[in-house]
Design a protein around this motif. Structure first.
Motif, PDB file in Angstrom:
ATOM      1  N   THR A  62      46.604  47.298 -30.178  1.00  0.00           N
ATOM      2  CA  THR A  62      47.397  47.097 -31.398  1.00  0.00           C
ATOM      3  C   THR A  62      48.847  46.894 -31.000  1.00  0.00           C
ATOM      4  N   LEU A  63      49.640  46.481 -31.953  1.00  0.00           N
ATOM      5  CA  LEU A  63      51.072  46.342 -31.655  1.00  0.00           C
ATOM      6  C   LEU A  63      51.720  47.697 -31.401  1.00  0.00           C
ATOM      7  N   ASP A  64      51.141  48.752 -31.986  1.00  0.00           N
ATOM      8  CA  ASP A  64      51.708  50.080 -31.741  1.00  0.00           C
ATOM      9  C   ASP A  64      51.630  50.467 -30.265  1.00  0.00           C
ATOM     10  N   SER A  65      50.624  49.938 -29.559  1.00  0.00           N
ATOM     11  CA  SER A  65      50.501  50.257 -28.137  1.00  0.00           C
ATOM     12  C   SER A  65      50.999  49.122 -27.241  1.00  0.00           C
ATOM     13  N   ALA A  66      51.560  48.077 -27.842  1.00  0.00           N
ATOM     14  CA  ALA A  66      52.116  46.970 -27.059  1.00  0.00           C
ATOM     15  C   ALA A  66      53.605  47.210 -26.843  1.00  0.00           C
ATOM     16  N   MET A  67      54.082  46.777 -25.729  1.00  0.00           N
ATOM     17  CA  MET A  67      55.510  46.854 -25.379  1.00  0.00           C
ATOM     18  C   MET A  67      56.079  48.265 -25.549  1.00  0.00           C
ATOM     19  N   LEU A  81      46.085  39.530 -32.922  1.00  0.00           N
ATOM     20  CA  LEU A  81      46.469  38.298 -32.219  1.00  0.00           C
ATOM     21  C   LEU A  81      47.689  38.526 -31.326  1.00  0.00           C
ATOM     22  N   ILE A  82      48.669  39.239 -31.835  1.00  0.00           N
ATOM     23  CA  ILE A  82      49.856  39.535 -31.016  1.00  0.00           C
ATOM     24  C   ILE A  82      49.486  40.519 -29.912  1.00  0.00           C
ATOM     25  N   GLY A  83      48.561  41.461 -30.223  1.00  0.00           N
ATOM     26  CA  GLY A  83      48.103  42.410 -29.211  1.00  0.00           C
ATOM     27  C   GLY A  83      47.433  41.722 -28.041  1.00  0.00           C
ATOM     28  N   VAL A  84      46.707  40.634 -28.313  1.00  0.00           N
ATOM     29  CA  VAL A  84      46.069  39.863 -27.238  1.00  0.00           C
ATOM     30  C   VAL A  84      47.139  39.277 -26.323  1.00  0.00           C
ATOM     31  N   ILE A  85      48.211  38.791 -26.926  1.00  0.00           N
ATOM     32  CA  ILE A  85      49.292  38.202 -26.131  1.00  0.00           C
ATOM     33  C   ILE A  85      49.892  39.254 -25.187  1.00  0.00           C
ATOM     34  N   PHE A  86      50.043  40.492 -25.684  1.00  0.00           N
ATOM     35  CA  PHE A  86      50.659  41.539 -24.887  1.00  0.00           C
ATOM     36  C   PHE A  86      49.619  42.445 -24.222  1.00  0.00           C
ATOM     37  N   GLN A  87      48.342  42.063 -24.238  1.00  0.00           N
ATOM     38  CA  GLN A  87      47.242  42.822 -23.659  1.00  0.00           C
ATOM     39  C   GLN A  87      47.250  44.283 -24.110  1.00  0.00           C
ATOM     40  N   ALA A  88      47.207  44.472 -25.433  1.00  0.00           N
ATOM     41  CA  ALA A  88      47.157  45.812 -26.018  1.00  0.00           C
ATOM     42  C   ALA A  88      46.210  45.773 -27.213  1.00  0.00           C
ATOM     43  N   VAL A 126      48.862  42.690 -47.865  1.00  0.00           N
ATOM     44  CA  VAL A 126      49.712  42.331 -46.726  1.00  0.00           C
ATOM     45  C   VAL A 126      49.429  43.236 -45.536  1.00  0.00           C
ATOM     46  N   ASN A 127      49.277  44.526 -45.777  1.00  0.00           N
ATOM     47  CA  ASN A 127      48.966  45.446 -44.675  1.00  0.00           C
ATOM     48  C   ASN A 127      47.645  45.078 -44.016  1.00  0.00           C
ATOM     49  N   SER A 128      46.671  44.689 -44.813  1.00  0.00           N
ATOM     50  CA  SER A 128      45.384  44.286 -44.253  1.00  0.00           C
ATOM     51  C   SER A 128      45.529  43.032 -43.396  1.00  0.00           C
ATOM     52  N   ILE A 129      46.284  42.057 -43.882  1.00  0.00           N
ATOM     53  CA  ILE A 129      46.501  40.832 -43.110  1.00  0.00           C
ATOM     54  C   ILE A 129      47.208  41.144 -41.791  1.00  0.00           C
ATOM     55  N   VAL A 130      48.246  41.962 -41.873  1.00  0.00           N
ATOM     56  CA  VAL A 130      49.018  42.282 -40.670  1.00  0.00           C
ATOM     57  C   VAL A 130      48.183  43.101 -39.693  1.00  0.00           C
ATOM     58  N   ASN A 131      47.515  44.146 -40.193  1.00  0.00           N
ATOM     59  CA  ASN A 131      46.771  45.049 -39.306  1.00  0.00           C
ATOM     60  C   ASN A 131      45.486  44.430 -38.748  1.00  0.00           C
ATOM     61  N   ASN A 132      44.829  43.586 -39.529  1.00  0.00           N
ATOM     62  CA  ASN A 132      43.522  43.070 -39.113  1.00  0.00           C
ATOM     63  C   ASN A 132      43.546  41.652 -38.575  1.00  0.00           C
ATOM     64  N   LEU A 133      44.645  40.947 -38.763  1.00  0.00           N
ATOM     65  CA  LEU A 133      44.709  39.561 -38.301  1.00  0.00           C
ATOM     66  C   LEU A 133      45.860  39.343 -37.313  1.00  0.00           C
ATOM     67  N   ILE A 134      47.052  39.643 -37.757  1.00  0.00           N
ATOM     68  CA  ILE A 134      48.230  39.315 -36.943  1.00  0.00           C
ATOM     69  C   ILE A 134      48.413  40.294 -35.788  1.00  0.00           C
ATOM     70  N   ASN A 135      48.295  41.598 -36.047  1.00  0.00           N
ATOM     71  CA  ASN A 135      48.465  42.568 -34.965  1.00  0.00           C
ATOM     72  C   ASN A 135      47.480  42.339 -33.814  1.00  0.00           C
ATOM     73  N   ALA A 171      55.526  48.281 -32.241  1.00  0.00           N
ATOM     74  CA  ALA A 171      55.439  48.779 -33.613  1.00  0.00           C
ATOM     75  C   ALA A 171      56.570  48.194 -34.459  1.00  0.00           C
ATOM     76  N   VAL A 172      57.757  48.082 -33.870  1.00  0.00           N
ATOM     77  CA  VAL A 172      58.886  47.484 -34.583  1.00  0.00           C
ATOM     78  C   VAL A 172      58.611  46.004 -34.851  1.00  0.00           C
ATOM     79  N   LEU A 173      58.057  45.313 -33.861  1.00  0.00           N
ATOM     80  CA  LEU A 173      57.702  43.902 -34.040  1.00  0.00           C
ATOM     81  C   LEU A 173      56.665  43.746 -35.155  1.00  0.00           C
ATOM     82  N   GLY A 174      55.706  44.651 -35.222  1.00  0.00           N
ATOM     83  CA  GLY A 174      54.704  44.621 -36.287  1.00  0.00           C
ATOM     84  C   GLY A 174      55.336  44.791 -37.665  1.00  0.00           C
TER      85      GLY A 174
END
Length: 144
Positions: free
Chosen positions: A51-56, A42-49, A31-40, A74-77
């Motif tokens: 990783t999610l840790d550096s988004a918002m 994709l969401i980072g692209v939306i927020f122009q960052a 799950v961590n691999s899926i979240v860190n390598n796939l979902i984060n 990071a909370v969203l992640g």
């Protein structure tokens, strides 16, 4: 002293718990691999960052002259990771087990005996009683 420990360790639920912990650790890595390598990403692209840790990230000046960073990304992640785990656990474990339980309950309620089901203690005791009665009749002895 060791007998009690041996009984504790060899109980079925302790072994099941150990297996669950090992499987859970392996599942967490997936799950961590899926979240860190796939979902984060994709969401980072939306927020122009990156990783999610550096988004918002919201910077708040402190009284001492420093800056406190509130990392909403990071909370969203973490929320996304939780939802993925919950979804997989529900569809891979909970839903199939509930379906099996419902089918077994429906079969029990229909009155159709399950040939693979172990006999109940009451049924076994009734068979023993009948066999003893039959044996007494053959030997000509009566129970008093």
């Amino acid at each position: 002293m060791f007998k009690g420990f041996k009984e504790f360790v060899l109980r079925g639920n302790v072994i099941e718990l150990a297996v669950a912990v090992v499987i859970g650790a392996a599942f967490t890595a997936v799950v961590n691999s899926i979240v860190n390598n796939l979902i984060n990403p994709l969401i980072g692209v939306i927020f122009q960052a990156d990783t999610l840790d550096s988004a918002m990230v919201v910077s708040i000046p402190t009284v001492t002259g420093g800056v406190a960073e509130v990392k909403f990304g990071a909370v969203l992640g973490a929320i996304v990771a939780f939802l993925i785990v919950a979804t997989v656990v529900y569809f891979a474990f909970v839903l199939p087990m509930n379906t099996l339980k419902e089918r077994a309950e429906a079969k029990r309620n229909s009155g159709t005996p399950d040939p693979d089901a172990p006999e109940s203690e009451l049924t076994l005791l009734a068979e023993i009683r009948d066999l003893l009665a039959e044996q007494r009749e053959r030997s000509g002895t009566r129970a008093e």
